[in-house]
Design a protein around this motif. Structure first.
Motif, mmCIF file in Angstrom:
data_model
loop_
_atom_site.group_PDB
_atom_site.id
_atom_site.type_symbol
_atom_site.label_atom_id
_atom_site.label_comp_id
_atom_site.label_asym_id
_atom_site.label_seq_id
_atom_site.Cartn_x
_atom_site.Cartn_y
_atom_site.Cartn_z
ATOM 1 N N ALA A 3 20.273 -23.598 35.929
ATOM 2 C CA ALA A 3 21.690 -23.841 36.197
ATOM 3 C C ALA A 3 22.096 -25.295 36.026
ATOM 4 O O ALA A 3 23.232 -25.581 35.617
ATOM 5 N N THR A 4 21.192 -26.242 36.308
ATOM 6 C CA THR A 4 21.610 -27.648 36.352
ATOM 7 C C THR A 4 20.872 -28.570 35.394
ATOM 8 O O THR A 4 21.275 -29.725 35.228
ATOM 9 N N PRO A 16 11.116 -30.944 30.166
ATOM 10 C CA PRO A 16 10.988 -29.764 29.299
ATOM 11 C C PRO A 16 11.770 -28.548 29.785
ATOM 12 O O PRO A 16 11.943 -28.335 30.993
ATOM 13 N N TRP A 17 12.253 -27.785 28.812
ATOM 14 C CA TRP A 17 13.025 -26.567 29.067
ATOM 15 C C TRP A 17 12.303 -25.645 30.038
ATOM 16 O O TRP A 17 12.908 -25.106 30.965
ATOM 17 N N PHE A 20 30.856 -27.275 35.805
ATOM 18 C CA PHE A 20 30.182 -27.094 34.517
ATOM 19 C C PHE A 20 29.523 -28.336 33.926
ATOM 20 O O PHE A 20 28.819 -28.223 32.917
ATOM 21 N N ALA A 21 29.703 -29.499 34.524
ATOM 22 C CA ALA A 21 29.205 -30.731 33.902
ATOM 23 C C ALA A 21 27.708 -30.700 33.631
ATOM 24 O O ALA A 21 27.236 -31.251 32.627
ATOM 25 N N SER A 22 26.950 -30.048 34.502
ATOM 26 C CA SER A 22 25.494 -30.002 34.337
ATOM 27 C C SER A 22 25.014 -28.693 33.740
ATOM 28 O O SER A 22 23.801 -28.491 33.572
ATOM 29 N N ASN A 23 25.928 -27.798 33.433
ATOM 30 C CA ASN A 23 25.532 -26.488 32.909
ATOM 31 C C ASN A 23 26.354 -26.142 31.675
ATOM 32 O O ASN A 23 27.248 -25.304 31.708
ATOM 33 N N ILE A 56 23.331 -19.213 23.341
ATOM 34 C CA ILE A 56 24.536 -20.038 23.345
ATOM 35 C C ILE A 56 24.240 -21.371 24.012
ATOM 36 O O ILE A 56 24.650 -22.436 23.541
ATOM 37 N N GLY A 57 23.497 -21.323 25.119
ATOM 38 C CA GLY A 57 23.136 -22.551 25.815
ATOM 39 C C GLY A 57 22.366 -23.505 24.934
ATOM 40 O O GLY A 57 22.664 -24.702 24.868
ATOM 41 N N GLN A 58 21.372 -22.985 24.211
ATOM 42 C CA GLN A 58 20.576 -23.820 23.314
ATOM 43 C C GLN A 58 21.424 -24.351 22.165
ATOM 44 O O GLN A 58 21.328 -25.524 21.782
#
Length: 258
Positions: free
Chosen positions: A175-176, A168-169, A84-87, A133-135
């Motif tokens: 995923a990473t 940029p998004w 999960f470190a990069s996600n 949630i990610g944002q």
């Protein structure tokens, strides 16, 4: 004598999730967020703080600063960190889902700011919930890493701060990269816009570089003085999640206008 209980995958995910949002220096049994998580999963604040320190042991950015956390990790700790470190988006989604289950609630009820309750239940709603949630937690993780202050000016009004993507998004790997805090900078709104448009960048020494378009643009003397003052100044580095060199290189080569 109390029987020692091994940490489950779900509990370790919750500890990892909280680790992304707590400065390393504030990991301790008296931290209110750690106390709250401890109550939620039936553990002591000491135990939760220790687990977070164990996870910190695998943080390469802390190791680069000769800070390595605790070294008494379980076999599960490096697996969760690596996964999960990069996600942060997936981590936050799973963590919030676990918390919702424990509380007999839903993610939508716990975080109404996501504004997904009006979306019909189904696969699209789940996708939108994950994305939002990610944002939401990407912003939180980036701002916390930078002490809730702009890394250029030190401005600490959260309403004027942006968790700005270095790469940029729209072109980042879902995923990473998209929710990877190392792909983020905490900037004030003006520097965020200038960074987004390639009018400024940061180099691999973490220094602000102004483009010729900023230098040639019409503006009043005070604004020009303000931009000139920060040109070639090093940004304030975060507590963890140093800006990734690959992300910086992308911004230098593709976004920056030179």
């Amino acid at each position: 004598m109390a029987v020692r209980r091994n940490w489950s995958r779900e509990e370790t995910i919750l500890a990892m999730d909280l680790y992304t949002r707590v400065p390393f220096a504030k990991i301790g049994k008296s931290n209110p967020d750690i106390i709250e998580l401890a109550k939620l999963i039936g553990r002591t604040p000491d135990s939760v703080a220790l687990k977070m320190s164990n996870l910190a042991h695998f943080d390469p950015k802390l190791r680069a600063r000769n800070v390595s956390g605790m070294s008494h990790a379980s076999k599960l700790d490096p697996q969760i960190y690596e996964e999960f470190a990069s996600n942060i988006g997936e981590l936050a989604f799973q963590a919030q889902s676990i918390i919702a289950q424990i509380k007999h609630s839903s993610v939508e009820e716990m975080i109404p700011e996501l504004e997904v309750s009006d979306i019909p239940v189904g696969e699209y709603r789940e996708q939108q919930t994950k994305a939002r949630i990610g944002q939401y937690f990407f912003r939180m993780s980036v701002l916390v890493a930078y002490g809730n202050a702009c890394c250029v000016t030190g401005l600490n009004n959260r309403e004027l701060l942006v968790a700005s993507h270095i790469k940029p998004w729209r072109v980042s790997d879902a995923a990473t990269e998209r929710t990877n805090p190392s792909n983020g900078l905490c900037l004030n709104s003006l520097h965020d816009k200038a960074f987004d448009k390639g009018l400024i960048t940061i180099d691999k020494e973490y220094r602000i570089i102004n483009s010729k378009f900023i230098k040639d643009a019409s503006m009043d003397d005070k604004t020009r003085e303000w931009f000139d003052y920060y040109d070639h100044k090093e940004i304030v580095l975060p507590d963890k999640y140093l800006p990734g060199k690959d992300f910086i290189e992308y911004h230098n080569d593709v976004i920056f206008q030179g």
